[in-house]
Write a protein that holds these residues in place. Sequence first.
Motif, PDB file in Angstrom:
ATOM      1  N   UNK A 282     -11.404   1.052  -5.888  1.00 14.10           N
ATOM      2  CA  UNK A 282     -12.722   1.647  -6.078  1.00 14.10           C
ATOM      3  C   UNK A 282     -13.821   0.593  -5.920  1.00 14.10           C
ATOM      4  N   UNK A 283     -13.608  -0.614  -6.478  1.00 15.01           N
ATOM      5  CA  UNK A 283     -14.582  -1.702  -6.315  1.00 15.01           C
ATOM      6  C   UNK A 283     -14.687  -2.107  -4.844  1.00 15.01           C
ATOM      7  N   UNK A 284     -13.549  -2.166  -4.149  1.00 18.71           N
ATOM      8  CA  UNK A 284     -13.549  -2.542  -2.735  1.00 18.71           C
ATOM      9  C   UNK A 284     -14.294  -1.517  -1.892  1.00 18.71           C
ATOM     10  N   UNK A 285     -14.167  -0.227  -2.256  1.00 18.03           N
ATOM     11  CA  UNK A 285     -14.872   0.825  -1.519  1.00 18.03           C
ATOM     12  C   UNK A 285     -16.374   0.668  -1.666  1.00 18.03           C
ATOM     13  N   UNK A 286     -16.825   0.383  -2.906  1.00 14.66           N
ATOM     14  CA  UNK A 286     -18.260   0.194  -3.139  1.00 14.66           C
ATOM     15  C   UNK A 286     -18.795  -1.021  -2.386  1.00 14.66           C
ATOM     16  N   UNK A 287     -17.941  -2.031  -2.214  1.00  9.33           N
ATOM     17  CA  UNK A 287     -18.358  -3.237  -1.502  1.00  9.33           C
ATOM     18  C   UNK A 287     -18.205  -3.113   0.007  1.00  9.33           C
ATOM     19  N   UNK A 288     -17.638  -1.993   0.466  1.00  5.12           N
ATOM     20  CA  UNK A 288     -17.483  -1.770   1.902  1.00  5.12           C
ATOM     21  C   UNK A 288     -16.437  -2.648   2.550  1.00  5.12           C
ATOM     22  N   UNK A 289     -15.410  -3.029   1.794  1.00  6.30           N
ATOM     23  CA  UNK A 289     -14.348  -3.886   2.334  1.00  6.30           C
ATOM     24  C   UNK A 289     -13.443  -3.061   3.234  1.00  6.30           C
ATOM     25  N   UNK A 290     -13.335  -3.452   4.489  1.00  2.00           N
ATOM     26  CA  UNK A 290     -12.515  -2.713   5.440  1.00  2.00           C
ATOM     27  C   UNK A 290     -11.047  -3.142   5.311  1.00  2.00           C
ATOM     28  N   UNK A 291     -10.164  -2.198   5.617  1.00  2.00           N
ATOM     29  CA  UNK A 291      -8.730  -2.493   5.559  1.00  2.00           C
ATOM     30  C   UNK A 291      -8.175  -2.524   4.147  1.00  2.00           C
ATOM     31  N   UNK A 292      -8.969  -2.009   3.174  1.00  2.00           N
ATOM     32  CA  UNK A 292      -8.541  -2.087   1.780  1.00  2.00           C
ATOM     33  C   UNK A 292      -7.270  -1.292   1.497  1.00  2.00           C
ATOM     34  N   UNK A 293      -7.084  -0.176   2.243  1.00  4.25           N
ATOM     35  CA  UNK A 293      -5.910   0.652   1.982  1.00  4.25           C
ATOM     36  C   UNK A 293      -4.613  -0.035   2.388  1.00  4.25           C
ATOM     37  N   UNK A 294      -4.718  -1.083   3.232  1.00  3.75           N
ATOM     38  CA  UNK A 294      -3.515  -1.792   3.675  1.00  3.75           C
ATOM     39  C   UNK A 294      -3.185  -2.975   2.771  1.00  3.75           C
ATOM     40  N   UNK A 295      -4.066  -3.283   1.835  1.00  7.04           N
ATOM     41  CA  UNK A 295      -3.888  -4.476   1.009  1.00  7.04           C
ATOM     42  C   UNK A 295      -3.045  -4.182  -0.219  1.00  7.04           C
ATOM     43  N   UNK A 296      -2.239  -5.172  -0.632  1.00  8.58           N
ATOM     44  CA  UNK A 296      -1.569  -5.050  -1.914  1.00  8.58           C
ATOM     45  C   UNK A 296      -2.540  -5.465  -3.013  1.00  8.58           C
ATOM     46  N   UNK A 297      -2.088  -5.436  -4.255  1.00  7.36           N
ATOM     47  CA  UNK A 297      -3.015  -5.697  -5.348  1.00  7.36           C
ATOM     48  C   UNK A 297      -3.605  -7.102  -5.299  1.00  7.36           C
ATOM     49  N   UNK A 298      -2.762  -8.103  -5.009  1.00  8.52           N
ATOM     50  CA  UNK A 298      -3.237  -9.484  -4.974  1.00  8.52           C
ATOM     51  C   UNK A 298      -4.283  -9.685  -3.877  1.00  8.52           C
ATOM     52  N   UNK A 299      -4.043  -9.084  -2.696  1.00  4.42           N
ATOM     53  CA  UNK A 299      -4.993  -9.216  -1.594  1.00  4.42           C
ATOM     54  C   UNK A 299      -6.305  -8.503  -1.915  1.00  4.42           C
ATOM     55  N   UNK A 300      -6.209  -7.347  -2.577  1.00  4.94           N
ATOM     56  CA  UNK A 300      -7.415  -6.622  -2.980  1.00  4.94           C
ATOM     57  C   UNK A 300      -8.262  -7.463  -3.938  1.00  4.94           C
ATOM     58  N   UNK A 301      -7.588  -8.059  -4.922  1.00  5.33           N
ATOM     59  CA  UNK A 301      -8.313  -8.872  -5.900  1.00  5.33           C
ATOM     60  C   UNK A 301      -9.038 -10.036  -5.228  1.00  5.33           C
ATOM     61  N   UNK A 302      -8.358 -10.674  -4.274  1.00 10.77           N
ATOM     62  CA  UNK A 302      -8.942 -11.810  -3.563  1.00 10.77           C
ATOM     63  C   UNK A 302     -10.133 -11.368  -2.714  1.00 10.77           C
TER      64      UNK A 302
END
Length: 318
Positions: A282-302
Amino acid sequence: MPSRKIWTGSINFGLVTIPVGLYAATENHTIQFHQFERGTNDRVRYKRVNERTGKELGYDDIVKGREYGGAVVTVEPSELDEIAPGRSRTIDITAFVDLAEIDPVHFQKTYWLAPNSKEQFRPYNLLRAAMRETNQAGIATFVLRGKEYLTAVRADEGVLALNTLFFADEIRDPAEIISDSAEQAAPSDKELQMATTVIDSMSESWEPDKYADTYTAKVEELLAEKAAGHQPETAEAPPSPTDVIDLTEALQRSVDQARGGRSRSGSDGEELTGMNKAELEDRAKKLGIRGRSKMNRAALEKAVAAASHGPRGRSKAS
């Protein structure tokens, strides 16, 4: 809203009988859809119809039956009850086993058991405390809604739980789907060490409240967007499977990501580390981070940590 009692009977162990009620321990939050004819608002409904006459039938007009010996044999509910009188009214514990010995594949559904009266709390709590002290589960069978269940009665926090179990002949042999080639694909020592490093770096205490049904939330969002006349956002495709050739490289990157995610300090880093994957998405979506659905938890956090700060280290998202 209090849970509804779905069964009343008693637990029997030795010469002790405890009257109890059975309650569902879980509830389904899945969104239920109706069926409509495409292009219309016309509901599609199903009817109980005699396939020979075409006549619609009521529930009372229908009995159970099956083909047997070349003929159709039907049975009444009363006939099913008569062949096992009392079986649907008692949970007869025939043995106690170590709870850890029951393979999780046998567990089916969980119910809570509660005494039917205040007078029954003493024997009820005695059984619960004794099983908790010994880590034993009471194995029993009982009949519910016309089906016999194998069950494990066990001690939970402040309550007795009843788990319905699959019978042994209902468990499929995994050898039917795992071929002999599985033994020939054993990992190397280096791969095993790297994989265990990833697991160790991602290990944490089990906190079920940290996890949420994100798919149901997305279905609700889809319905709201369509009701408002908006085109819903399409999620990105999941990542491709890791190729055998790239396995070591993928493991090394996983180790680096996991170590990087755990090594950050400071208030923002601690906040992100405490988030579950759904919250990070949800935070990544608000920040407009692309490719978020392909990331695992550690990659999302980074990715969120990197995108959340401007040139002066000021947070962009709140």
